[in-house]
Structure formats: C-alpha cells, structure tokens
Design an enzyme around this catalytic site. Sequence first.
Site, mmCIF file in Angstrom:
data_model
loop_
_atom_site.group_PDB
_atom_site.id
_atom_site.type_symbol
_atom_site.label_atom_id
_atom_site.label_comp_id
_atom_site.label_asym_id
_atom_site.label_seq_id
_atom_site.Cartn_x
_atom_site.Cartn_y
_atom_site.Cartn_z
ATOM 1 N N SER A 144 11.098 26.009 -25.250
ATOM 2 C CA SER A 144 11.763 26.704 -26.561
ATOM 3 C C SER A 144 12.053 25.807 -27.397
ATOM 4 O O SER A 144 12.544 24.712 -27.128
ATOM 5 C CB SER A 144 12.957 27.751 -26.175
ATOM 6 N N TYR A 157 20.815 28.714 -21.814
ATOM 7 C CA TYR A 157 19.215 28.858 -22.042
ATOM 8 C C TYR A 157 18.685 27.533 -22.636
ATOM 9 O O TYR A 157 17.501 27.003 -22.173
ATOM 10 C CB TYR A 157 18.897 29.917 -23.287
#
Length: 255
Positions: A144, A157
């Site tokens: 990401s 995350y």
Amino acid sequence: MGKLQDKVAIITGAGSGIARAAAKMFAAEGAKVVIVDKNGELAAKVEQDIKASGGEALAVETDIADEAAVEAMVNATVETFGGIDVLFNCAGGSLQNDAPTTDVDMSIWNVTLDVNLRGTFLCCRYAIPHMKARGAGVIVNTASWAALNGKLKKHIYAAAKGGVISLTKGIAGEYSPHNIRANAICPGSVRTERWLANSDKKTNSTGLLQSLGEAYPFSVGDPEDIASIALFLASNDSRMITGAVIVADGGRSAF
C-alpha cells in the site's frame, strides 16, 4: 495466445474488489484461476462468471491466516490444475479503528497483521515449493502507499504493508536462482465495494471524492487499474522486473 495462456494463477481475496477484477482479467488472458476468498459464496460467484465466459476456474473458500487452510488450498490447486505458476496475494485491508501508535487499541494488531502480512507469508510459503518444482514462478504481493508515507494515521496497517514490501524483496532475492520473480504493488485509494462502504465522503454514484481528487493528480482508481498492473507483473512482459515496488497511487505519495 493470451499473456497467461495455460498458466495456473492463485488470487487471494478474489471474491471482490481488485482481486476479482484480476481473476477475470487473468482468465481472459488464458490463465486457470484459483479464486481464494474467506467468503465462499463470493468466490463461487466469480468462478461461475469465469466459466460462463469460457475460462477455467476453481473457487476455494480459505482463511489465509489459517496455515492448515492455506496448505489445503495450495494442495487443491495442484490436484486440480497440476501446479502453480502465479500467486497474486491481494487479500487484505485496514480496519476503521486503526489509529496512531499511542492511541490504537491492541486488539487491532493481530487482525491487521494476520490478514495483511501473515496471510501473504503463508501463501508464499506453500506456493513457492510448487513453483520451484515447475522451474519458474511469479509472485505479486499487494502492499500500500501507506507503507511509504507517514501521513496515514493507521499505523498498524502501514506497518503490516511495510512488512509485505520487505518480505517481497527477501523472496525476490532468495528464490531468483529458481526463476521465481516477486514484486509488490502499492495502490492508493481504489474504488472497491469495501472502500466505498467505509468512506464517509462519497459525493456521487461513481464514488469520487472531491477532497482526494484535489489531493493528488489522478484521483481515485478503479479495481481494473491495479489488476492491469498485476497482469503485467504476472506475465513475461515484466520478465526483467523482480524485487520492485510499483507505486500506483495517482501520485499521492510523490507530491
């Protein structure tokens, strides 16, 4: 001949979003696609759609954080299609309650690490031996933009996806003598069902966010945008690329 003609490709999280788009795209390019998802009904629907279009597919309901389940899924793939050529680890995602390090509830840690890092690791762990037996293979992992940028306040995350990048580079180096390539994609915001459901700033039926559109050049992406990159990395078109991190966030982390 398609770009993945007769290749066997496992795609995790393929019941929806980016991975579903990739499953259909890979199948259209000739791959035999294994649709892996924790939601068996969604996986079965994608399998039906691919077969209805003349492709070959197998849906396997799997919790990728469960080692025994991953091993069983990989074995089912080999039993059905004879081997593994491509692994696209796309299952993952952040939790709404993720937060900065000193504020986040520790209950978020295990869930986030399990689905984003542990699951990716386990799928690689069990697929690689079959790629080695095949004499070649390609792994595409989903990281990401959050792993490359300190702006997102979902620290767990970001850490999990940073781990995915490091794991990818390690695999690329370790298994290159076996003709196994490994690369990571770092998407930005992508208009998936989950993203739309979690957004509190939807402005119209297309799901465009004005604030994000102003923040970086190419606004919010579509699942097919990332699926196309995965297809490129899975095919021989990218045979000179391994250990790379492909940022596909519309410029969000660059400016």
